[in-house]
Design a protein around this motif. Structure first.
Motif, PDB file in Angstrom:
ATOM      1  N   THR A   1      32.069  27.936  35.869  1.00 51.54           N
ATOM      2  CA  THR A   1      33.025  26.980  35.300  1.00 51.54           C
ATOM      3  C   THR A   1      33.625  27.510  34.007  1.00 51.54           C
ATOM      4  O   THR A   1      34.683  27.044  33.572  1.00 51.54           O
ATOM      5  N   ALA A   2      32.961  28.494  33.362  1.00 47.14           N
ATOM      6  CA  ALA A   2      33.488  29.077  32.129  1.00 47.14           C
ATOM      7  C   ALA A   2      34.281  30.348  32.386  1.00 47.14           C
ATOM      8  O   ALA A   2      34.796  30.951  31.440  1.00 47.14           O
ATOM      9  N   THR A   3      34.394  30.776  33.635  1.00 44.20           N
ATOM     10  CA  THR A   3      35.156  31.983  33.961  1.00 44.20           C
ATOM     11  C   THR A   3      36.607  31.833  33.519  1.00 44.20           C
ATOM     12  O   THR A   3      37.259  30.836  33.792  1.00 44.20           O
ATOM     13  N   GLY A   4      37.091  32.837  32.793  1.00 41.84           N
ATOM     14  CA  GLY A   4      38.442  32.779  32.258  1.00 41.84           C
ATOM     15  C   GLY A   4      38.532  32.051  30.928  1.00 41.84           C
ATOM     16  O   GLY A   4      39.602  32.010  30.322  1.00 41.84           O
ATOM     17  N   GLY A   5      37.418  31.487  30.470  1.00 42.47           N
ATOM     18  CA  GLY A   5      37.416  30.751  29.229  1.00 42.47           C
ATOM     19  C   GLY A   5      36.953  31.601  28.053  1.00 42.47           C
ATOM     20  O   GLY A   5      36.962  32.836  28.104  1.00 42.47           O
TER      21      GLY A   5
ATOM     22  N   SER B   1      33.688  47.692  36.062  1.00 43.76           N
ATOM     23  CA  SER B   1      34.227  46.464  36.648  1.00 43.76           C
ATOM     24  C   SER B   1      35.476  46.064  35.871  1.00 43.76           C
ATOM     25  O   SER B   1      35.612  46.379  34.690  1.00 43.76           O
ATOM     26  N   ALA B   2      36.375  45.387  36.561  1.00 41.25           N
ATOM     27  CA  ALA B   2      37.618  44.928  35.940  1.00 41.25           C
ATOM     28  C   ALA B   2      37.866  43.480  36.346  1.00 41.25           C
ATOM     29  O   ALA B   2      37.616  43.102  37.501  1.00 41.25           O
ATOM     30  N   THR B   3      38.342  42.684  35.400  1.00 40.58           N
ATOM     31  CA  THR B   3      38.617  41.272  35.644  1.00 40.58           C
ATOM     32  C   THR B   3      40.002  40.923  35.108  1.00 40.58           C
ATOM     33  O   THR B   3      40.372  41.347  34.009  1.00 40.58           O
ATOM     34  N   VAL B   4      40.764  40.175  35.892  1.00 43.95           N
ATOM     35  CA  VAL B   4      42.039  39.625  35.437  1.00 43.95           C
ATOM     36  C   VAL B   4      42.048  38.145  35.767  1.00 43.95           C
ATOM     37  O   VAL B   4      41.482  37.713  36.773  1.00 43.95           O
ATOM     38  N   GLY B   5      42.672  37.356  34.895  1.00 44.59           N
ATOM     39  CA  GLY B   5      42.704  35.927  35.127  1.00 44.59           C
ATOM     40  C   GLY B   5      43.929  35.284  34.520  1.00 44.59           C
ATOM     41  O   GLY B   5      44.552  35.815  33.589  1.00 44.59           O
ATOM     42  N   VAL B   6      44.291  34.131  35.050  1.00 45.26           N
ATOM     43  CA  VAL B   6      45.436  33.380  34.544  1.00 45.26           C
ATOM     44  C   VAL B   6      45.067  31.906  34.559  1.00 45.26           C
ATOM     45  O   VAL B   6      44.361  31.424  35.460  1.00 45.26           O
ATOM     46  N   GLY B   7      45.531  31.182  33.512  1.00 45.52           N
ATOM     47  CA  GLY B   7      45.239  29.765  33.412  1.00 45.52           C
ATOM     48  C   GLY B   7      46.498  28.954  33.212  1.00 45.52           C
ATOM     49  O   GLY B   7      47.590  29.486  32.966  1.00 45.52           O
TER      50      GLY B   7
END
Length: 840
Positions: free
Chosen positions: A144-148, A240-246
């Motif tokens: 639930t905190a992913t991207g936060g 590892s690589a992470t991309v996110g949009v909110g």
């Protein structure tokens, strides 16, 4: 500077290349199956030297096969382990120049996994790991905190609360924030804003210690919150690589890389977060005996942007010595725009309106260099560690205000006022610490150490005001603030175990000196100095059926941060101005706590705590009310504060694919502040609760729900009304578990709104805070590399009850010493038990 960097890169390159070239020969292959000859996937296979140091490793493929190369020449031990797999050792594996490649054949390993309706459930790291003296929250499990931000992570942890401004408290009191076990000096002092900029993707886990031993800094009223950042120790090249949009223009990303062999581990952790949200505040005020009514409304857009970079190298000199060099470079930007309307009513008619627009921008550029050294000895558990960290932060900021005062009919009463306050500052710190652990017998040990922290802070501005007659110096906003702070400490702890009893006693001596000065119309100097003892004591007893009881006492302090000290006036809300207080004194707290822990079969767990805290020089925000409807807020030292309560945390494994963790914290607050205001004597009961539940679904899906409830709470002034919210997230594993897609929504019903009521005989005021909390995020993570074997080592505050810690290593050493040459022989899993009480 260019020469130094090039020289360092050259040394690292050739040293790393030389180390690889020494062991380019040798290969070991084989296959891992269960008792029914079914291939086991994702099992960790590790090749060890006879002294248990790691040579290389691999992760089994879909058919159970593995290939470890290069191995070098010699006699080795093979360790088989993994989530849901019983640990097993195979001895007497010989790789020679004559036969550099060896196939060990098929090895059968025991499993602990269960299956339910197509969903495979294997033993894995839990979202919460609860022990008597510490709680560990594994961030990867909190989708639930992913991207936060780090703040979003902390608000889901039992015992931890985050208020509407993002300030973090532990059981209702301030706590010290550590990064990888070290002071968070890299944040430049404004920890609250920095936590809202730090991406959750850069955090591995969070540890909470409510009553730390004297080994740790006495700073922090309610204990320690230690944020552990991600740092892998995987063989070969991995990452590892992470991309996110909110929603509403929120973006985040991270990149983690490491390259490792026997001697070197070089790592990079880079993350970025760009976040903007609205923040709206409504104040309403009435005065007794009159028809006067005052109302203000603020509408602000706030930005919390941050780019965080960590690069480092760990070099293993030999089996006893290692050194790590870490460099951090962070850039954060805070600020925003806003408008404020302050209206004064006479009955139902508007008498006047003050309309103010504001603009502020700024943020720190921070650099930190850290050198760590670890020395192990032949005697088991004997260890010497040393660390030196230098950090410096440069801050540029600018504030602009445009103010109009209007009559009741909307006509302008006076000319528009323009105010500007550009400013800058620096914050530098030096931390040095040395710790030594010496076992005195099989159960007892002595810990001792020294620590020094030096801080140099300077901030200044050049404000101007234009009331229609040209720019001139604005003495209302003018300020130059400097302070120097030094802390020197020495400690000693002795602890051990006698049968079912565990014990530890410690004493910390701290010298603290703070000298600050302000230059406004009249310069002032502020000085605080103390030499104090901070004792700690612990006792534990093991009851039947794996029950444990734990009693602890500690004395702690809280030294005010620069945001509380800095005497800058914030005029963004004309009805409620506020500023820091450079005359604040440190708080002192005595804390006693009794804990009970009981693990049950099938994964259930219960932890119960009762605690009592007595605070001297309690720091609280004090709001002064004026008859014209305005207020002025400033932190003040109150006489005393008392908090006592009970905390319950329970984890239930409802079915193999569904678990839930529920926590309650009940407490009574009593505040005595008659030294500031005769009416500042307040008391009241409150409680808060948190729920975390996880459900594993077929085809790689999982669902998580987090719920929070905070009951009405008494503060030094006023009552905070109840607040509650719910977060939800769904995760899907992709590409044979190499990728993960997460979609989440925080505060899905948009109920996290804060109201404070101030009810006094002469006036009544309410403050309503509406901060953007319903936020949707979608994040994608991909893991890559030629070798997925990991030998992660926790860099937290100790290994009490944690798998993979010292207890497991000791158990593995015993198993290795009793190895049989038969392939069917093997050991069991170590760890999992709680040792004698320890602060580290």
């Amino acid at each position: 500077m260019r020469f130094s960097f090039r020289a360092l890169a050259t040394v690292l390159f050739f040293s790393l290349g030389s180390s690889f070239s020494q062991a380019q020969t040798g290969k070991l292959t084989g296959k891992i199956t269960d008792a029914q000859n079914k291939a086991l996937e994702f099992v960790t296979v590790t090749l060890l030297k006879q002294d248990s140091s790691i040579v290389n490793g691999d992760l089994t493929k879909e058919d159970g096969s593995f290939a470890i190369a290069p191995t070098g020449i010699g006699n080795f031990i093979l360790r088989i382990s993994g989530l849901g797999t019983q640990t097993k050792y195979i001895g007497n594996i010989s790789i020679t120049n004559e036969a550099p490649e060896k196939n060990i054949g098929t090895i059968k390993a025991g499993t602990t996994s269960k299956e339910l309706k197509g969903v495979t459930v294997s033993g894995e790291k839990a979202a919460f790991e609860m022990n008597i003296d510490k709680k560990t929250f594994n961030v990867d499990k909190n989708i639930t905190a992913t991207g936060g931000s780090a703040t979003d992570v902390l608000q889901n942890i039992p015992s931890v609360s985050v208020d509407v401004d993002g300030s973090v408290s532990l059981r209702g009191k301030s706590s010290i924030i550590l990064i990888d076990g070290k002071p968070a000096t890299l944040f430049g002092g404004d920890v609250t804003s920095a936590l809202q900029s730090l991406p959750a993707a850069s955090i591995q886990s969070v540890e909470v210690i409510t009553n730390p031993s004297s080994k740790y800094d006495a700073q922090g009223m309610a204990g320690i919150i230690n944020i552990i950042t991600k740092r892998d120790k995987k063989f070969g090249f991995n990452g590892s690589a992470t991309v996110g949009v909110g929603t509403r223009d929120k973006y985040n990303g991270s990149l983690n890389l490491n390259i490792k062999n026997e001697k070197w581990n070089i790592f990079l952790n880079s993350s970025a977060r760009f976040n903007r949200n609205y923040n709206r505040t409504t104040n309403e005020r009435t005065n007794a005996g009159t028809d006067d009514y005052f109302r203000s409304y603020d509408d602000n857009i706030r930005k919390f942007n941050g780019i965080f970079n960590t690069i480092g190298a760990e070099y293993t000199i030999d089996k006893y010595n290692s050194v790590t060099l870490t460099q951090n470079l962070n850039r954060m930007q805070w600020g925003g725009t806003g408008t404020s309307d302050y209206k004064v009513f006479s009955g139902e008619l508007i008498d006047s309106t003050q309309r103010r627009s504001s603009f502020n921008v700024g943020g720190p550029l921070s650099s930190s260099t850290s050198l760590d050294y670890k020395r192990k000895f032949k005697k088991e558990k004997q260890e010497l560690t040393a660390n030196a960290t230098y950090a410096k932060t440069w801050v540029e900021r600018n504030q602009e205000y445009e103010t109009d005062i209007l009559n009741g009919d909307g006509s302008q009463r006076r000319r528009t006022i323009f105010q500007k306050a550009p400013g800058s500052g620096t914050n530098a710190s030096l931390n040095a610490q040395i710790d030594y652990t010496m076992p005195t017998n099989k159960t007892d040990k002595l810990d001792a150490g020294l620590r020094t922290q030096l801080i140099w802070f300077e901030s200044k501005n050049n404000p101007t005001i234009d009331s229609g007659f040209g720019q001139q110096l604005d003495y209302t906003l003018l300020n130059i603030f400097k302070y120097n702070q030094q802390t020197h400490a020495a400690y000693a702890n002795y602890g051990g175990q006698r049968g079912k009893w565990g014990y530890q006693a410690g004493l910390r001596l701290e010298y603290f000196n703070y000298t600050g000065s302000t230059q406004m119309l009249v310069g002032r100097t502020y000085t605080t100095e103390f030499l104090n003892l901070f004792p700690t004591a612990y006792a534990s007893y093991k009851l039947p059926k794996d029950q444990n009881i734990f009693l602890s006492y500690s004395r702690r302090t809280n030294r005010p941060g620069f945001m509380q000290l800095m005497p800058y006036i914030d005029l963004s809300n004309p009805q409620d101005t506020n500023m820091g207080n450079p005359n604040l004194k440190p708080e002192f707290l005595n804390n006693i706590e009794l804990n009970y822990s009981k693990p049950f079969k099938k994964g259930h767990n219960l932890t119960a705590s009762v605690y009592y805290q007595y605070t001297e020089n309690m720091i609280e925000r004090y709001r002064k009310f004026y008859s014209d409807g305005t207020t002025f807020t400033q932190p003040q030292n109150l006489n005393t504060g008392i908090t006592y309560g009970m905390e319950l945390i329970g984890k239930a494994q409802l079915i193999p694919v569904w678990d839930a963790t529920l926590s309650f914290n009940f407490f009574q607050n009593e505040v005595s502040g008659a030294n500031i205001d005769p009416v500042l004597n307040n008391s009241g009961f409150s409680w808060f609760s948190k729920l975390n539940t996880n459900l594993k679904l077929p085809k790689g899906f999982s669902l998580q729900i987090n719920g929070n409830y905070e009951a009405p709470k008494v503060a030094a002034q006023g009552i905070l009304q109840q607040v509650y919210w719910l977060d939800i997230a769904v995760r899907k594993n992709l590409l044979k578990n190499k990728a993960t897609l997460v979609a989440n929504v925080s505060d899905i019903f948009n109920t996290r709104k804060y109201t404070t009521i101030f009810d006094y005989p002469a006036y009544t005021q309410s403050t309503y805070r509406d901060r953007e909390t319903r936020i949707g995020n979608i994040s994608f993570t991909y893991r890559f590399g030629g070798n997925e074997h990991s030998s992660k080592e926790p860099r937290g505050m100790g290994g009490n009850g944690r798998r993979g810690g010292k207890e497991q290593k000791n158990q593995q050493t015993k198993e290795r010493d009793n190895l049989k040459t038969d392939e069917g022989s093997g050991g069991g899993e170590g760890g999992g038990s709680s040792p004698a009480p320890s602060g580290s």
